[in-house]
Design a protein around this motif. Sequence first.
Motif, PDB file in Angstrom:
ATOM      1  N   LYS A  47       4.859  -2.767  13.423  1.00 45.92           N
ATOM      2  CA  LYS A  47       5.246  -4.155  13.684  1.00 45.92           C
ATOM      3  C   LYS A  47       6.397  -4.695  12.869  1.00 45.92           C
ATOM      4  O   LYS A  47       7.020  -5.677  13.244  1.00 45.92           O
ATOM      5  CB  LYS A  47       4.027  -5.066  13.472  1.00 45.92           C
ATOM      6  CG  LYS A  47       2.954  -4.848  14.527  1.00 45.92           C
ATOM      7  CD  LYS A  47       1.689  -5.588  14.191  1.00 45.92           C
ATOM      8  CE  LYS A  47       1.876  -7.080  14.246  1.00 45.92           C
ATOM      9  NZ  LYS A  47       1.418  -7.720  13.002  1.00 45.92           N
ATOM     10  N   TYR A  52       3.655  -1.817   3.594  1.00 47.75           N
ATOM     11  CA  TYR A  52       2.396  -1.592   4.330  1.00 47.75           C
ATOM     12  C   TYR A  52       2.614  -0.518   5.390  1.00 47.75           C
ATOM     13  O   TYR A  52       1.824   0.417   5.539  1.00 47.75           O
ATOM     14  CB  TYR A  52       1.955  -2.903   4.989  1.00 47.75           C
ATOM     15  CG  TYR A  52       0.788  -2.742   5.949  1.00 47.75           C
ATOM     16  CD1 TYR A  52      -0.526  -2.799   5.504  1.00 47.75           C
ATOM     17  CD2 TYR A  52       0.998  -2.517   7.317  1.00 47.75           C
ATOM     18  CE1 TYR A  52      -1.596  -2.640   6.376  1.00 47.75           C
ATOM     19  CE2 TYR A  52      -0.056  -2.352   8.196  1.00 47.75           C
ATOM     20  CZ  TYR A  52      -1.351  -2.419   7.721  1.00 47.75           C
ATOM     21  OH  TYR A  52      -2.396  -2.243   8.583  1.00 47.75           O
ATOM     22  N   TRP A  53       3.720  -0.664   6.145  1.00 47.50           N
ATOM     23  CA  TRP A  53       3.982   0.251   7.256  1.00 47.50           C
ATOM     24  C   TRP A  53       4.493   1.604   6.752  1.00 47.50           C
ATOM     25  O   TRP A  53       4.342   2.614   7.439  1.00 47.50           O
ATOM     26  CB  TRP A  53       4.938  -0.384   8.271  1.00 47.50           C
ATOM     27  CG  TRP A  53       4.206  -1.407   9.093  1.00 47.50           C
ATOM     28  CD1 TRP A  53       4.284  -2.772   8.992  1.00 47.50           C
ATOM     29  CD2 TRP A  53       3.232  -1.147  10.123  1.00 47.50           C
ATOM     30  NE1 TRP A  53       3.433  -3.369   9.885  1.00 47.50           N
ATOM     31  CE2 TRP A  53       2.780  -2.398  10.587  1.00 47.50           C
ATOM     32  CE3 TRP A  53       2.694   0.010  10.679  1.00 47.50           C
ATOM     33  CZ2 TRP A  53       1.819  -2.521  11.599  1.00 47.50           C
ATOM     34  CZ3 TRP A  53       1.737  -0.105  11.689  1.00 47.50           C
ATOM     35  CH2 TRP A  53       1.310  -1.360  12.136  1.00 47.50           C
ATOM     36  N   ASP A 127      -4.001  -0.848  14.047  1.00 48.01           N
ATOM     37  CA  ASP A 127      -3.708  -2.036  13.216  1.00 48.01           C
ATOM     38  C   ASP A 127      -4.079  -3.356  13.891  1.00 48.01           C
ATOM     39  O   ASP A 127      -4.651  -4.233  13.256  1.00 48.01           O
ATOM     40  CB  ASP A 127      -2.233  -2.035  12.773  1.00 48.01           C
ATOM     41  CG  ASP A 127      -1.848  -3.268  11.982  1.00 48.01           C
ATOM     42  OD1 ASP A 127      -2.424  -3.431  10.883  1.00 48.01           O
ATOM     43  OD2 ASP A 127      -1.023  -4.063  12.446  1.00 48.01           O
ATOM     44  N   ASN A 183      -4.817  -9.221  15.215  1.00 50.28           N
ATOM     45  CA  ASN A 183      -5.307  -9.064  13.840  1.00 50.28           C
ATOM     46  C   ASN A 183      -5.128 -10.362  13.056  1.00 50.28           C
ATOM     47  O   ASN A 183      -5.995 -10.768  12.292  1.00 50.28           O
ATOM     48  CB  ASN A 183      -4.669  -7.854  13.134  1.00 50.28           C
ATOM     49  CG  ASN A 183      -3.164  -7.885  13.046  1.00 50.28           C
ATOM     50  OD1 ASN A 183      -2.511  -8.763  13.621  1.00 50.28           O
ATOM     51  ND2 ASN A 183      -2.599  -6.929  12.328  1.00 50.28           N
ATOM     52  N   ARG A 187      -8.294 -12.515  11.760  1.00 51.78           N
ATOM     53  CA  ARG A 187      -8.419 -12.722  10.306  1.00 51.78           C
ATOM     54  C   ARG A 187      -8.573 -14.203   9.987  1.00 51.78           C
ATOM     55  O   ARG A 187      -9.398 -14.594   9.172  1.00 51.78           O
ATOM     56  CB  ARG A 187      -7.156 -12.229   9.590  1.00 51.78           C
ATOM     57  CG  ARG A 187      -7.225 -10.794   9.222  1.00 51.78           C
ATOM     58  CD  ARG A 187      -5.916 -10.316   8.634  1.00 51.78           C
ATOM     59  NE  ARG A 187      -5.739  -8.944   9.067  1.00 51.78           N
ATOM     60  CZ  ARG A 187      -4.704  -8.180   8.800  1.00 51.78           C
ATOM     61  NH1 ARG A 187      -3.712  -8.664   8.047  1.00 51.78           N
ATOM     62  NH2 ARG A 187      -4.625  -6.962   9.231  1.00 51.78           N
ATOM     63  N   GLU A 221       6.726 -12.443  10.328  1.00 49.60           N
ATOM     64  CA  GLU A 221       6.919 -11.250   9.487  1.00 49.60           C
ATOM     65  C   GLU A 221       8.329 -11.174   8.905  1.00 49.60           C
ATOM     66  O   GLU A 221       8.911 -10.095   8.768  1.00 49.60           O
ATOM     67  CB  GLU A 221       6.590  -9.973  10.259  1.00 49.60           C
ATOM     68  CG  GLU A 221       5.152  -9.972  10.788  1.00 49.60           C
ATOM     69  CD  GLU A 221       4.620  -8.593  11.030  1.00 49.60           C
ATOM     70  OE1 GLU A 221       4.688  -7.758  10.121  1.00 49.60           O
ATOM     71  OE2 GLU A 221       4.120  -8.350  12.140  1.00 49.60           O
ATOM     72  N   TYR A 247      -0.998 -11.757   6.232  1.00 49.39           N
ATOM     73  CA  TYR A 247      -0.348 -10.454   6.366  1.00 49.39           C
ATOM     74  C   TYR A 247       0.158 -10.004   5.000  1.00 49.39           C
ATOM     75  O   TYR A 247       0.259 -10.791   4.066  1.00 49.39           O
ATOM     76  CB  TYR A 247       0.837 -10.552   7.332  1.00 49.39           C
ATOM     77  CG  TYR A 247       0.498 -10.357   8.801  1.00 49.39           C
ATOM     78  CD1 TYR A 247      -0.800 -10.125   9.245  1.00 49.39           C
ATOM     79  CD2 TYR A 247       1.512 -10.403   9.757  1.00 49.39           C
ATOM     80  CE1 TYR A 247      -1.066  -9.941  10.595  1.00 49.39           C
ATOM     81  CE2 TYR A 247       1.247 -10.217  11.106  1.00 49.39           C
ATOM     82  CZ  TYR A 247      -0.047  -9.985  11.520  1.00 49.39           C
ATOM     83  OH  TYR A 247      -0.307  -9.799  12.852  1.00 49.39           O
ATOM     84  N   ALA A 248       0.568  -8.742   4.948  1.00 45.97           N
ATOM     85  CA  ALA A 248       1.039  -8.168   3.694  1.00 45.97           C
ATOM     86  C   ALA A 248       2.216  -8.945   3.088  1.00 45.97           C
ATOM     87  O   ALA A 248       2.349  -9.033   1.870  1.00 45.97           O
ATOM     88  CB  ALA A 248       1.426  -6.715   3.906  1.00 45.97           C
ATOM     89  N   TYR A 249       3.062  -9.515   3.950  1.00 41.79           N
ATOM     90  CA  TYR A 249       4.198 -10.297   3.464  1.00 41.79           C
ATOM     91  C   TYR A 249       3.789 -11.581   2.754  1.00 41.79           C
ATOM     92  O   TYR A 249       4.543 -12.116   1.940  1.00 41.79           O
ATOM     93  CB  TYR A 249       4.997 -10.829   4.671  1.00 41.79           C
ATOM     94  CG  TYR A 249       5.931  -9.881   5.295  1.00 41.79           C
ATOM     95  CD1 TYR A 249       7.161  -9.636   4.722  1.00 41.79           C
ATOM     96  CD2 TYR A 249       5.596  -9.247   6.482  1.00 41.79           C
ATOM     97  CE1 TYR A 249       8.043  -8.770   5.320  1.00 41.79           C
ATOM     98  CE2 TYR A 249       6.468  -8.380   7.084  1.00 41.79           C
ATOM     99  CZ  TYR A 249       7.695  -8.136   6.500  1.00 41.79           C
ATOM    100  OH  TYR A 249       8.560  -7.285   7.087  1.00 41.79           O
ATOM    101  N   ASP A 274      -3.880  -6.680   1.759  1.00 39.95           N
ATOM    102  CA  ASP A 274      -3.241  -5.383   1.516  1.00 39.95           C
ATOM    103  C   ASP A 274      -2.989  -5.057   0.045  1.00 39.95           C
ATOM    104  O   ASP A 274      -2.841  -5.950  -0.788  1.00 39.95           O
ATOM    105  CB  ASP A 274      -1.933  -5.250   2.312  1.00 39.95           C
ATOM    106  CG  ASP A 274      -2.225  -5.354   3.811  1.00 39.95           C
ATOM    107  OD1 ASP A 274      -3.073  -4.583   4.271  1.00 39.95           O
ATOM    108  OD2 ASP A 274      -1.662  -6.231   4.485  1.00 39.95           O
ATOM    109  N   GLN A 294      -6.482  -2.742   3.150  1.00 40.95           N
ATOM    110  CA  GLN A 294      -6.772  -2.005   4.386  1.00 40.95           C
ATOM    111  C   GLN A 294      -6.568  -0.518   4.113  1.00 40.95           C
ATOM    112  O   GLN A 294      -5.946  -0.134   3.132  1.00 40.95           O
ATOM    113  CB  GLN A 294      -5.824  -2.442   5.497  1.00 40.95           C
ATOM    114  CG  GLN A 294      -5.909  -3.911   5.848  1.00 40.95           C
ATOM    115  CD  GLN A 294      -5.104  -4.220   7.107  1.00 40.95           C
ATOM    116  OE1 GLN A 294      -5.509  -3.932   8.218  1.00 40.95           O
ATOM    117  NE2 GLN A 294      -3.946  -4.845   6.926  1.00 40.95           N
TER     118      GLN A 294
HETATM  119  C1  BGC Z   1      -0.925  -6.324   9.012  1.00 34.14           C
HETATM  120  C2  BGC Z   1       0.194  -5.831   9.866  1.00 34.14           C
HETATM  121  C3  BGC Z   1       1.491  -6.484   9.449  1.00 34.14           C
HETATM  122  C4  BGC Z   1       1.714  -6.209   7.969  1.00 34.14           C
HETATM  123  C5  BGC Z   1       3.044  -6.721   7.442  1.00 34.14           C
HETATM  124  C6  BGC Z   1      -0.608  -6.257   7.542  1.00 34.14           C
HETATM  125  O1  BGC Z   1      -1.587  -6.941   6.836  1.00 34.14           O
HETATM  126  O2  BGC Z   1      -2.101  -5.601   9.273  1.00 34.14           O
HETATM  127  O3  BGC Z   1      -0.085  -6.124  11.213  1.00 34.14           O
HETATM  128  O4  BGC Z   1       2.570  -5.990  10.216  1.00 34.14           O
HETATM  129  O5  BGC Z   1       0.658  -6.812   7.266  1.00 34.14           O
HETATM  130  O6  BGC Z   1       3.229  -8.064   7.659  1.00 34.14           O
END
Ligand code: BGC
Length: 379
Positions: A47, A52-53, A127, A183, A187, A221, A247-249, A274, A294
């Motif tokens: 995404k 994270y990715w 995810d 997600n 959440r 994001e 999200y991770a950001y 994360d 995660q």
């Molecule tokens: C989410 C992803 C998202 C990532 C970065 C994670 O917590 O599961 O879907 O792309 O954060 O923002």
Amino acid sequence: MLSKAVSRTLVAVIIAVVVIAVVGGVVAYWYYSQQKPAKLVYVVIGKSVHPYWSVVEAGVKKAGQELGVEAIFWVPSKEDVAAQLSTMDSYIAQKVAGIAIAPSDPGAATPYISKALQQGIPVITIDTDAPQSDRLAYLGTGNYKAGWLAGLVAWQLAKEKGYVKPGATIKVAMLTGSLTAMNSLERMAGFKDAIMNCSQKDPDIKGNINIEWLGPYNDQEDPTQALNLALSVLQAHPDLTIAFGVYAYDGPAWAKALKQAGIPPGKVILVEFDVTSDNVPPLQEGYALATIGQRQYFMGYYGVKLLYNMTKLGIEQALKQFVPGYPSNKIYDTGVDIVSTKHMEFTAPTGEKITVLSLDEYKSLAQQLGIDPSLLGLS
Ligand code: BGC
């Protein structure tokens, strides 16, 4: 005389035959090695660009290596529904052997998932799910439950700080990267339900508290947008009680904004999502008080393995072997862990017993599971 000539001719013939055989063999070997079937190709579509990715990617690459197949990993730079789907479409046209996608918009992804399946290309989601599509399985976090756990931890920490008192007002803000991805929606729903449940069930409160919900704020994001949103929320609400990074950001963006706004670490209860090189420093600096880790490495690793098994064993057989409870269940939950700088245990007002792992404990868990901790920002 004659027999000498005959034997010379014979030798020449033998040499010629041997040479032809050797050259022929080499040519045939070269020809067949060129004809060897091309490597199977699997594609995983994420995404956004974020550490994270990168962890998902590491899992994808590892599975590809182990299976001797080509495992391609692709992400857009930030949330980009159109780019995700046009990329998926071009891989469908290339007739790859299988696709795993984390759809930023499950509704928009559904026709592409059907198209791939109609052409015999297996598709799973990782995810974040698209359950109304025909995807063959979802492999990832149970996001409602994960959000719920984040809510229980936030309530506990707010209580420990003395913010949760009968008659008090608490302000809770949620910053997320998507308002379409499941997600994110799950959440946030789990988080909200947990806090509302705690407020009713906590014997010290019994519903006697005013909870003001702010947001959700959507940064798509994009880390710059995330920081700007977090800053503007803090400017409008310097008395914010709980900040949730969906999200991770988002956790790191909240942490930066808190620092810039001059709010001391720990004053606002920040719960992140994360464990990555981006999310660990806010914990260590005390701005974030907990995070939901995660197990995204397995989304990539098992994602490719499951698709490969579908190619080799057939879809039904692969799913039966891989997903507990298939066919009534098409979900493989990769699980989460709650993490903080220190180990904690508590019973939530909902009756659940919660264990929070310290960063060191989480690091050993990662090692036990076969995930290199340095990939998670834990060295
Ligand atoms: C989410 C992803 C998202 C990532 C970065 C994670 O917590 O599961 O879907 O792309 O954060 O923002």
